[in-house]
Design a protein around this motif. Sequence first.
Motif, PDB file in Angstrom:
ATOM      1  N   TYR A   1     -17.788  28.898  41.854  1.00  0.00           N
ATOM      2  CA  TYR A   1     -17.398  28.816  43.269  1.00  0.00           C
ATOM      3  C   TYR A   1     -16.044  29.482  43.517  1.00  0.00           C
ATOM      4  O   TYR A   1     -15.806  30.012  44.603  1.00  0.00           O
ATOM      5  N   LEU A   2     -15.166  29.457  42.510  1.00  0.00           N
ATOM      6  CA  LEU A   2     -13.897  30.164  42.644  1.00  0.00           C
ATOM      7  C   LEU A   2     -14.144  31.667  42.782  1.00  0.00           C
ATOM      8  O   LEU A   2     -13.564  32.331  43.649  1.00  0.00           O
ATOM      9  N   ASN A   3     -15.014  32.210  41.932  1.00  0.00           N
ATOM     10  CA  ASN A   3     -15.357  33.635  42.035  1.00  0.00           C
ATOM     11  C   ASN A   3     -16.071  33.943  43.346  1.00  0.00           C
ATOM     12  O   ASN A   3     -15.837  34.989  43.971  1.00  0.00           O
ATOM     13  N   ALA A   4     -16.953  33.022  43.759  1.00  0.00           N
ATOM     14  CA  ALA A   4     -17.647  33.219  45.037  1.00  0.00           C
ATOM     15  C   ALA A   4     -16.655  33.257  46.194  1.00  0.00           C
ATOM     16  O   ALA A   4     -16.817  34.032  47.149  1.00  0.00           O
ATOM     17  N   SER A   5     -15.598  32.431  46.132  1.00  0.00           N
ATOM     18  CA  SER A   5     -14.567  32.418  47.172  1.00  0.00           C
ATOM     19  C   SER A   5     -13.849  33.755  47.243  1.00  0.00           C
ATOM     20  O   SER A   5     -13.554  34.273  48.328  1.00  0.00           O
ATOM     21  N   ARG A   6     -13.582  34.327  46.066  1.00  0.00           N
ATOM     22  CA  ARG A   6     -12.907  35.630  46.046  1.00  0.00           C
ATOM     23  C   ARG A   6     -13.816  36.718  46.626  1.00  0.00           C
ATOM     24  O   ARG A   6     -13.366  37.575  47.396  1.00  0.00           O
ATOM     25  N   TRP A   7     -15.094  36.691  46.274  1.00  0.00           N
ATOM     26  CA  TRP A   7     -16.023  37.699  46.815  1.00  0.00           C
ATOM     27  C   TRP A   7     -16.228  37.514  48.314  1.00  0.00           C
ATOM     28  O   TRP A   7     -16.348  38.481  49.076  1.00  0.00           O
ATOM     29  N   ALA A   8     -16.251  36.258  48.744  1.00  0.00           N
ATOM     30  CA  ALA A   8     -16.386  35.998  50.186  1.00  0.00           C
ATOM     31  C   ALA A   8     -15.148  36.508  50.933  1.00  0.00           C
ATOM     32  O   ALA A   8     -15.259  37.038  52.049  1.00  0.00           O
ATOM     33  N   THR A   9     -13.981  36.354  50.322  1.00  0.00           N
ATOM     34  CA  THR A   9     -12.753  36.872  50.931  1.00  0.00           C
ATOM     35  C   THR A   9     -12.842  38.387  51.107  1.00  0.00           C
ATOM     36  O   THR A   9     -12.491  38.934  52.167  1.00  0.00           O
ATOM     37  N   ILE A  10     -13.327  39.070  50.077  1.00  0.00           N
ATOM     38  CA  ILE A  10     -13.480  40.529  50.154  1.00  0.00           C
ATOM     39  C   ILE A  10     -14.479  40.905  51.242  1.00  0.00           C
ATOM     40  O   ILE A  10     -14.242  41.820  52.047  1.00  0.00           O
ATOM     41  N   GLY A  11     -15.610  40.190  51.293  1.00  0.00           N
ATOM     42  CA  GLY A  11     -16.634  40.496  52.293  1.00  0.00           C
ATOM     43  C   GLY A  11     -16.129  40.331  53.715  1.00  0.00           C
ATOM     44  O   GLY A  11     -16.351  41.198  54.585  1.00  0.00           O
ATOM     45  N   TRP A  12     -15.425  39.223  53.975  1.00  0.00           N
ATOM     46  CA  TRP A  12     -14.895  39.005  55.313  1.00  0.00           C
ATOM     47  C   TRP A  12     -13.770  39.979  55.635  1.00  0.00           C
ATOM     48  O   TRP A  12     -13.590  40.378  56.788  1.00  0.00           O
ATOM     49  N   GLY A  13     -12.997  40.364  54.638  1.00  0.00           N
ATOM     50  CA  GLY A  13     -11.961  41.369  54.862  1.00  0.00           C
ATOM     51  C   GLY A  13     -12.557  42.667  55.357  1.00  0.00           C
ATOM     52  O   GLY A  13     -12.054  43.288  56.308  1.00  0.00           O
ATOM     53  N   ILE A  14     -13.654  43.090  54.746  1.00  0.00           N
ATOM     54  CA  ILE A  14     -14.336  44.321  55.180  1.00  0.00           C
ATOM     55  C   ILE A  14     -14.866  44.167  56.603  1.00  0.00           C
ATOM     56  O   ILE A  14     -14.720  45.066  57.441  1.00  0.00           O
ATOM     57  N   PHE A  15     -15.475  43.014  56.906  1.00  0.00           N
ATOM     58  CA  PHE A  15     -16.003  42.774  58.249  1.00  0.00           C
ATOM     59  C   PHE A  15     -14.891  42.846  59.299  1.00  0.00           C
ATOM     60  O   PHE A  15     -15.043  43.482  60.346  1.00  0.00           O
ATOM     61  N   CYS A  16     -13.767  42.200  59.018  1.00  0.00           N
ATOM     62  CA  CYS A  16     -12.664  42.161  59.989  1.00  0.00           C
ATOM     63  C   CYS A  16     -12.062  43.539  60.214  1.00  0.00           C
ATOM     64  O   CYS A  16     -11.657  43.886  61.335  1.00  0.00           O
ATOM     65  N   ILE A  17     -11.994  44.334  59.164  1.00  0.00           N
ATOM     66  CA  ILE A  17     -11.484  45.704  59.307  1.00  0.00           C
ATOM     67  C   ILE A  17     -12.421  46.518  60.191  1.00  0.00           C
ATOM     68  O   ILE A  17     -11.972  47.318  61.028  1.00  0.00           O
ATOM     69  N   ILE A  18     -13.718  46.312  60.046  1.00  0.00           N
ATOM     70  CA  ILE A  18     -14.686  47.011  60.905  1.00  0.00           C
ATOM     71  C   ILE A  18     -14.504  46.596  62.360  1.00  0.00           C
ATOM     72  O   ILE A  18     -14.512  47.435  63.274  1.00  0.00           O
ATOM     73  N   VAL A  19     -14.313  45.295  62.617  1.00  0.00           N
ATOM     74  CA  VAL A  19     -14.081  44.811  63.984  1.00  0.00           C
ATOM     75  C   VAL A  19     -12.831  45.471  64.578  1.00  0.00           C
ATOM     76  O   VAL A  19     -12.810  45.854  65.756  1.00  0.00           O
ATOM     77  N   ALA A  20     -11.792  45.610  63.757  1.00  0.00           N
ATOM     78  CA  ALA A  20     -10.535  46.203  64.236  1.00  0.00           C
ATOM     79  C   ALA A  20     -10.734  47.618  64.757  1.00  0.00           C
ATOM     80  O   ALA A  20      -9.999  48.066  65.648  1.00  0.00           O
ATOM     81  N   GLN A  21     -11.732  48.314  64.234  1.00  0.00           N
ATOM     82  CA  GLN A  21     -11.966  49.696  64.671  1.00  0.00           C
ATOM     83  C   GLN A  21     -12.460  49.776  66.112  1.00  0.00           C
ATOM     84  O   GLN A  21     -12.447  50.850  66.714  1.00  0.00           O
ATOM     85  N   PHE A  22     -12.895  48.649  66.675  1.00  0.00           N
ATOM     86  CA  PHE A  22     -13.438  48.659  68.037  1.00  0.00           C
ATOM     87  C   PHE A  22     -12.543  47.885  69.014  1.00  0.00           C
ATOM     88  O   PHE A  22     -12.973  47.548  70.113  1.00  0.00           O
TER      89      PHE A  22
END
Length: 565
Positions: free
Chosen positions: A453-474
Amino acid sequence: MSVVDWGVLIATLAGIIVYGIVKSRGSRSMDDYLLAGQSLPWYHVGLSVMATQASAVTFLSAPGQGFSDGMRFVQFYFGLPLAMVVLSVTFVPIFHKLKVFTAYEFLEKRFDTRVRTLTAGLFLLQRGLSTGLSIYAPAIILSTILGWNIYWTNLIMGGIVLVYTVTGGTRAISHTHLQQMAVVTFAMALAGFLTVRLLPDDIGFIDALQVAGKAGRMNLIDLKFDPDSRYNLWSGLIGGFFLQLSYFGTDQSQVGRYLTGESIGQSRLGLLMNGLLKVPMQFLILLVGVLVFVFYQFNPAPVFHNKQETDRLRNSPYANDYQRAETRHQQLTAQRQRAVLNMQAAIRTGNEPAEAAAATLLKETDDALKTVKADVTELIEKNNPAADTNDVNYVFLRFVLDYLPHGLIGLLIAVIFSASMGSIAAAYNSLASTTVVDVYKRLVNGRADDAHYLNASRWATIGWGIFCIIVAQFANRLGSMIEAVNILGSLFYGVILGVFIVAFYVKSIGGRATFWAAIIGELFVVLSWYYDLTAFLWLNAIGCLLVVGIAWLIQQLIGWETSNS
């Protein structure tokens, strides 16, 4: 910026990041990564809560809000101290007693999996979109200073924060928040002081406030009850109370901050500290924007504060049209300066007819300046259809770059960046914790070990980081960022709060009634906003009351069971 400014900027940001990572060494468990082992003292909690809310939007857009609209935005926060008291009495002891990672775990214990998943989903959608706006705000700075494409600066800003959030987790975030708030407080106070010092020698602080008052910028309190007015005493106390109660009580980006407290008492003290300091802090930030407005009454002001777009105009087919508009703007600016000086002299001598004449000329000049700015905005849209034509977000940045001394420029830019880093990091962390605890662990894989779950938390952080950066483009067409963020929150927070109010206080209502009430309430809130039925702050109270009322009605009419289903 000069070499000195870049040195101050890089040293400040590097110091904050390195300090946070060093202090967070040893985050080896899920509890440590998401809640810092629930070991932090009250002042850590309080400053972390404040830093999470005080993003780059606060320090970039709020002075621009004060510049363009005056002080009335401070009424938005009038409900916050009362919300902190309610949270300290009710939410905090419940969350600590249940030993939850997220606020939404409690909802399954009280209702069922559907209510928990729906509420967590509403939070994830709202927070993911809002974080995209928080990334876009500081990216404006990089774009303006370096002339880089805004899409690349969004990627850089979002990516830098992602690195230390994935590395250090909540403990790194909390420790960096301490440094960020210290730098922020010092730099913004110094900026306000220097703005007054830059005024003409015979214009002091009191004179500046008089000029601001005559221009309608000292509009602190509006007692009129008007549902269509965005900011008045009643919308701040009532709508603001519901918004702040939901934000701090049900938004995991904030709940995760005060769950790090080593005890209920420490978490309560941290929240009460936030309640005492947030309104004065916001008042002072808006006042800096008002002082910048006064400064431009005595000094040449840009016809448009987004320098990147005006530079493009100078090298476009519309260059001659822009030059004519800029010449007209300079003439009107000189006329406005004379009118302000005449009005100030009339105030000092008590010459009311002269004061009235100067005030009339000042209003006529301001109207003419608005016409010139509208013409320039139209030219910018023709030259670059994708341009950000609402320059409220650029007012303070342009002033800092044009007029403040070197060294302080780098420090203030560091303030805006570090504030953004704090809020974005907390958002990444809350999105990851909610995804892993409320979705992945509950619905996908509930039997893995802590390391998984610790590793899953890190991967989830990366995934949401990518999503938020995409939102910022609009995000470049949403106008004032500080308003856009709060409007977005108002679309979801009232409904989420309604679910928690039912969970805490209306024990006779069950899960299915609450689930359908939340869906119906959310649809109504979105439609109310879409058709502009009321000012956005009221949507928080409306959403909350709708969920409670509809859930009670469904329960009475259908009589679904109140236990988990």
